[in-house]
Design a protein around this motif. Structure first.
Motif, PDB file in Angstrom:
ATOM      1  N   ASP A  14       0.814  -1.212   0.000  1.00 27.79           N
ATOM      2  CA  ASP A  14       0.000   0.000   0.000  1.00 27.79           C
ATOM      3  C   ASP A  14       0.850   1.266   0.000  1.00 27.79           C
ATOM      4  OD1 ASP A  14       0.964  -0.075   2.561  1.00 27.79           O
ATOM      5  OD2 ASP A  14      -0.982   0.014   3.538  1.00 27.79           O
ATOM      6  N   SER A  15       2.155   1.131  -0.245  1.00 27.27           N
ATOM      7  CA  SER A  15       3.046   2.293  -0.254  1.00 27.27           C
ATOM      8  C   SER A  15       4.181   2.092  -1.242  1.00 27.27           C
ATOM      9  CB  SER A  15       3.666   2.502   1.131  1.00 27.27           C
ATOM     10  OG  SER A  15       2.689   2.807   2.089  1.00 27.27           O
ATOM     11  N   GLU A  49       6.435   1.005  -6.278  1.00 28.63           N
ATOM     12  CA  GLU A  49       5.325   1.736  -6.892  1.00 28.63           C
ATOM     13  C   GLU A  49       4.369   0.817  -7.652  1.00 28.63           C
ATOM     14  OE1 GLU A  49       8.309   1.419 -10.108  1.00 28.63           O
ATOM     15  OE2 GLU A  49       8.441   1.767  -7.940  1.00 28.63           O
ATOM     16  N   GLU A  72       8.168   7.217   2.798  1.00 25.40           N
ATOM     17  CA  GLU A  72       7.101   6.288   2.448  1.00 25.40           C
ATOM     18  C   GLU A  72       5.894   7.090   1.992  1.00 25.40           C
ATOM     19  OE1 GLU A  72       4.477   2.681   4.430  1.00 25.40           O
ATOM     20  OE2 GLU A  72       5.924   3.779   5.662  1.00 25.40           O
ATOM     21  N   ILE A  73       5.386   6.784   0.804  1.00 28.59           N
ATOM     22  CA  ILE A  73       4.234   7.487   0.230  1.00 28.59           C
ATOM     23  C   ILE A  73       3.095   6.489   0.060  1.00 28.59           C
ATOM     24  CG2 ILE A  73       3.388   8.858  -1.705  1.00 28.59           C
ATOM     25  CD1 ILE A  73       5.679  10.233  -0.265  1.00 28.59           C
ATOM     26  N   PRO A  74       1.976   6.704   0.755  1.00 27.17           N
ATOM     27  CA  PRO A  74       0.816   5.818   0.567  1.00 27.17           C
ATOM     28  C   PRO A  74       0.318   5.865  -0.885  1.00 27.17           C
ATOM     29  CG  PRO A  74       0.528   7.206   2.505  1.00 27.17           C
ATOM     30  CD  PRO A  74       1.725   7.732   1.759  1.00 27.17           C
ATOM     31  N   GLY A  76      -2.559   5.943  -2.234  1.00 23.19           N
ATOM     32  CA  GLY A  76      -3.604   6.933  -2.509  1.00 23.19           C
ATOM     33  C   GLY A  76      -3.049   8.327  -2.737  1.00 23.19           C
ATOM     34  N   THR A  77      -1.986   8.675  -2.047  1.00 22.14           N
ATOM     35  CA  THR A  77      -1.346   9.974  -2.219  1.00 22.14           C
ATOM     36  C   THR A  77      -0.522  10.010  -3.502  1.00 22.14           C
ATOM     37  OG1 THR A  77      -1.205  10.269   0.171  1.00 22.14           O
ATOM     38  CG2 THR A  77       0.274  11.607  -1.174  1.00 22.14           C
ATOM     39  N   LEU A  78       0.182   8.923  -3.752  1.00 21.79           N
ATOM     40  CA  LEU A  78       1.069   8.870  -4.909  1.00 21.79           C
ATOM     41  C   LEU A  78       0.311   8.824  -6.214  1.00 21.79           C
ATOM     42  CD1 LEU A  78       4.082   8.659  -5.625  1.00 21.79           C
ATOM     43  CD2 LEU A  78       3.845   6.190  -5.534  1.00 21.79           C
ATOM     44  N   GLY A  80      -3.252   9.123  -6.348  1.00 21.98           N
ATOM     45  CA  GLY A  80      -4.598   9.593  -6.092  1.00 21.98           C
ATOM     46  C   GLY A  80      -5.134  10.546  -7.045  1.00 21.98           C
TER      47      GLY A  80
END
Length: 80
Positions: A14-15, A49, A72-74, A76-78, A80
């Protein structure tokens, strides 16, 4: 710290991760008990990714080879 497991093969995804400093290595365990290195990543590189985007399980282990700082980038943010 060196030797720290960042992700493990088979973990849920998820990240994604960006290497801000240091060096990390990806690899997979072999059936004979050995370990096959796949790639090394340094400052500016990123990993995770594809699994984060698709929700698939992690396909390799990633370990810190030396003290490292990651972002760490979730997913949904990456994406989204």
């Amino acid at each position: 710290e060196a030797g720290t497991a960042i992700i493990k093969q088979g973990d849920a995804s998820d990240s994604a991760y960006f290497v801000l400093s240091g060096r990390v290595v990806a690899g997979v365990p072999e059936e004979d008990g050995g370990y096959r290195s796949l790639s090394a990543m340094v400052t500016g590189d990123f990993f995770g990714e594809i699994a984060a985007l698709t929700g698939s399980l992690r396909t390799s282990n990633v370990l810190a080879e030396e003290p490292s700082t990651l972002m760490e980038i979730p997913a949904g943010t990456l994406f989204g």
